[in-house]
Design a protein around this motif. Structure first.
Motif, short mmCIF file in Angstrom:
data_model
loop_
_atom_site.label_atom_id
_atom_site.label_comp_id
_atom_site.label_asym_id
_atom_site.label_seq_id
_atom_site.Cartn_x
_atom_site.Cartn_y
_atom_site.Cartn_z
N MET A 99 12.08 -21.38 -6.26
CA MET A 99 11.81 -22.79 -5.99
C MET A 99 10.63 -23.30 -6.80
SD MET A 99 14.09 -23.94 -3.84
CE MET A 99 15.21 -22.98 -4.85
N GLY A 127 23.92 -24.77 -2.31
CA GLY A 127 22.47 -24.63 -2.29
C GLY A 127 22.05 -23.18 -2.19
N ILE A 130 18.05 -20.49 2.65
CA ILE A 130 16.65 -20.44 3.06
C ILE A 130 16.43 -19.16 3.87
CG2 ILE A 130 14.85 -21.58 4.42
CD1 ILE A 130 16.09 -24.22 3.81
N ASN A 201 20.32 -33.47 6.78
CA ASN A 201 19.70 -33.29 5.48
C ASN A 201 18.28 -33.84 5.50
OD1 ASN A 201 19.74 -32.65 2.62
ND2 ASN A 201 19.74 -34.85 2.25
N LEU A 222 6.54 -25.70 2.97
CA LEU A 222 7.96 -26.03 3.14
C LEU A 222 8.36 -25.98 4.60
CD1 LEU A 222 10.47 -26.68 1.37
CD2 LEU A 222 11.06 -24.26 1.56
N LEU A 226 9.58 -29.49 6.38
CA LEU A 226 10.95 -29.62 6.85
C LEU A 226 11.01 -29.70 8.38
CD1 LEU A 226 12.81 -27.11 4.49
CD2 LEU A 226 12.64 -29.59 4.29
N SER A 361 20.29 -24.29 4.01
CA SER A 361 20.14 -23.99 2.58
C SER A 361 19.26 -25.05 1.94
CB SER A 361 21.50 -23.96 1.89
OG SER A 361 22.15 -25.22 2.01
N LEU A 362 18.87 -24.78 0.70
CA LEU A 362 17.96 -25.67 -0.01
C LEU A 362 18.45 -25.88 -1.44
CD1 LEU A 362 15.17 -27.00 0.77
CD2 LEU A 362 14.12 -25.27 -0.67
N GLN A 364 17.48 -28.08 -5.15
CA GLN A 364 16.32 -28.72 -5.78
C GLN A 364 16.76 -29.59 -6.95
OE1 GLN A 364 13.54 -26.08 -7.69
NE2 GLN A 364 15.11 -24.63 -8.30
N TYR A 375 13.13 -31.06 -2.90
CA TYR A 375 13.76 -29.92 -2.25
C TYR A 375 14.54 -30.45 -1.05
CZ TYR A 375 10.51 -27.11 -5.02
OH TYR A 375 9.81 -26.54 -6.05
N ALA A 377 16.85 -29.85 2.09
CA ALA A 377 17.37 -28.88 3.06
C ALA A 377 18.64 -29.43 3.69
CB ALA A 377 16.33 -28.59 4.14
#
Length: 407
Positions: A99, A127, A130, A201, A222, A226, A361-362, A364, A375, A377
Motif C-alpha cells: 500500500m 481488491g 485486508i 465502501n 488505516l 476506516l 478488501s482494499l 488503491q 485507499y 475499503a
C-alpha cells in the motif's frame, strides 16, 4: 492472598457497595469502593507480572527458528500453527508495504501472492485482502461505539445466508384432554431470514509525503481512519438502516411492524411507567437477557433522572466503570446509533443476526495532480431480526428534529 481469593473478595464488595447505593448509604458505599480500588491495584500488578512472564516464555526467537534445538517447543504448540502465525505476521507487513509502494522481500511477496490468490479465487473482488488483524481492529472500534451491532450474533458466510425461524404455532399447541380424546395435530408456522448482503465502501486519502510513514504507523492510521467511518455506517444502520441500499435497522423494523405492537410512545419526559410499559412488551423468554440501548444525551438528561416514589434514582451507575450502569436490573449501554429521546430494550444476541458476506478488501488509486493516494475499503454485510418479540422501543410521540445518530 491468591488472585482468585482477591477476585472473590472484590465481587463481594461490589455487591455490597451496590446494595449500599440502593439504600442511600453513600459513605458505606465509598469505603467499599476504596477497598475495591486497592484490590484492583494488587490484581493489576499480578496481571503485569503474568504478562511479563508469558512474554519471556514465548520469545520470538523460539517461534521463528524452529530448528532441532526447538523441536520440543514446536511439538508442544504445533509446527503448523506456528507457521500460520508467522505467515499472518508477514502478510500484515507485506500488505502495508504494498500500500505504501515499498519493495517486498521474497518471503513477503510469496505470502502476499498466496493470500490474495486464494481471496480472488473465492470472490469476484479485485481488491487486496485486508489482514485479519486490521479488520478486527476496525470492527473492535465500531463495536465499542455501537454495542447493538457488537451484540448481534455474527457469521462469516460467503454469499447469501438463509436461516429458518419458527414464527409460531397456528394450532395444536399443548392442551388438556380427556383420556379418550385425541389431541389436535400441531401446525407450526415457519419463516426464513435471508441475508443477501449490502455493499459498504469507504475511501481514505493519504498525501504522498505521508507515505514515508512506518509500516506500524500506516496500519494504525488505516485502522482508525476506516473504523471511524465504517463503524458509523454499520452502527447507525443497526438502528436506523432503511433496508434500501443498507440493512434494515432494528428500530426501523419495530416502527414498520403492523400496529407497532413493540413500540411504546410517551409525552414529555420519560416516566417510571413508560419504562415498565416497554419492558412489559418483551416476551418472557427474552426478558432476562435484555439490554437497554440509549445515546449519551438521553441517558443523562432523562433515564438518570427518573426516580421512585421516595425520590431515589432508578438508574444505578456502575462505580467500577466496567459498565455504564443498570436500570431495573438491566445493563445500560451507551449507543450512538439511537435517536435523541428513544430507548431500545432487547435481547440482541438471541434475536438479531449479522453476516459478513465478503471479507474486507482494499483498492488503491494514485492522483498525480493532487499527489495523493486513495485507499478504498470494500465489504459486504447484512443483518436482520429473527423475531421482534425480543425487543421494545420507547419513543416520544412528538419529537423535534432528532440529532443525526453517530454524532
Amino acid at each position: 492472598m491468591k488472585k482468585d481469593e482477591l477476585l472473590k473478595k472484590r465481587a463481594d464488595l461490589m455487591a455490597n457497595a451496590k446494595n449500599d447505593i440502593v439504600n442511600a448509604k453513600a459513605e458505606e458505599a465509598q469505603k467499599k469502593m476504596d477497598e475495591i480500588k486497592k484490590i484492583d491495584e494488587k490484581i493489576e500488578k499480578m496481571n503485569v507480572a503474568e504478562a511479563n512472564l508469558k512474554a519471556l516464555d514465548n520469545k520470538p526467537a523460539k517461534v521463528n527458528n524452529l530448528s532441532k534445538e526447538n523441536k520440543e517447543l514446536g511439538d508442544e504448540i504445533g509446527l503448523e500453527k506456528v507457521d500460520n502465525v508467522i505467515k499472518k505476521a508477514n502478510y500484515v507487513d507485506a500488505f502495508a508495504k504494498t500500500m505504501l509502494g515499498q519493495k517486498l522481500t521474497p518471503a513477503e511477496n510469496e505470502v502476499f501472492v498466496k493470500e490474495n490468490a486464494a481471496f480472488s479465487h473465492s470472490t469476484e473482488n479485485t481488491g487486496i485482502l485486508i489482514p485479519d488483524t486490521v479488520v478486527d481492529g476496525i470492527f473492535k472500534i465500531a463495536e465499542e461505539q455501537y454495542p447493538l451491532f457488537a451484540d448481534m450474533k455474527g457469521y462469516n458466510v460467503r454469499g447469501s445466508l438463509t436461516i429458518n425461524k419458527h414464527d409460531g404455532i397456528v394450532s395444536g399447541d399443548a392442551q388438556w384432554v380427556d383420556e379418550s380424546t385425541q389431541a389436535d395435530d400441531e401446525q407450526n408456522s415457519f419463516g426464513q431470514l435471508v441475508l443477501k448482503g449490502f455493499e459498504l465502501n469507504k475511501v481514505a486519502t493519504v498525501k504522498w509525503k505521508m507515505k514515508s510513514m512506518s509500516v506500524e504507523s500506516f496500519i494504525e492510521f488505516l485502522t482508525q481512519e476506516l473504523a471511524d467511518r465504517i463503524g458509523v455506517a454499520l452502527g447507525v444502520a443497526a438502528h436506523q438502516g432503511t433496508g434500501v441500499k443498507s440493512p434494515k435497522g432494528v428500530e426501523v423494523q419495530l416502527k414498520a411492524e403492523a400496529g407497532t405492537p413493540q413500540v411504546v410512545q410517551y409525552t414529555g419526559n420519560i416516566a417510571y411507567k413508560d419504562i415498565t410499559g416497554a419492558l412489559a412488551k418483551i416476551h418472557s423468554s427474552y426478558a432476562a437477557k435484555s439490554v437497554i440501548y440509549v445515546n449519551n444525551a438521553t441517558l443523562w438528561n432523562q433515564l438518570a433522572n427518573i426516580t421512585d416514589t421516595n425520590g431515589r434514582p432508578l438508574f444505578i451507575a456502575d462505580p467500577t466503570g466496567q459498565t455504564v450502569g443498570q436500570l431495573f436490573g438491566h445493563e445500560v449501554k451507551v449507543d450512538a446509533g439511537t435517536l435523541d429521546g428513544e430507548v431500545l430494550i432487547g435481547d440482541t444476541a438471541d434475536t438479531v443476526v449479522k453476516n459478513v458476506n465478503q471479507a474486507m478488501s482494499l483498492a488503491q488509486e494514485d492522483h498525480v495532480k493532487g499527489r495523493s493516494t486513495d485507499y478504498g475499503a470494500y465489504t459486504i454485510v447484512d443483518f436482520g431480526m429473527l423475531t421482534t418479540k425480543g425487543f421494545a422501543l420507547l419513543s416520544p410521540k412528538t419529537a423535534s428534529a432528532p440529532t443525526t445518530p453517530g454524532k
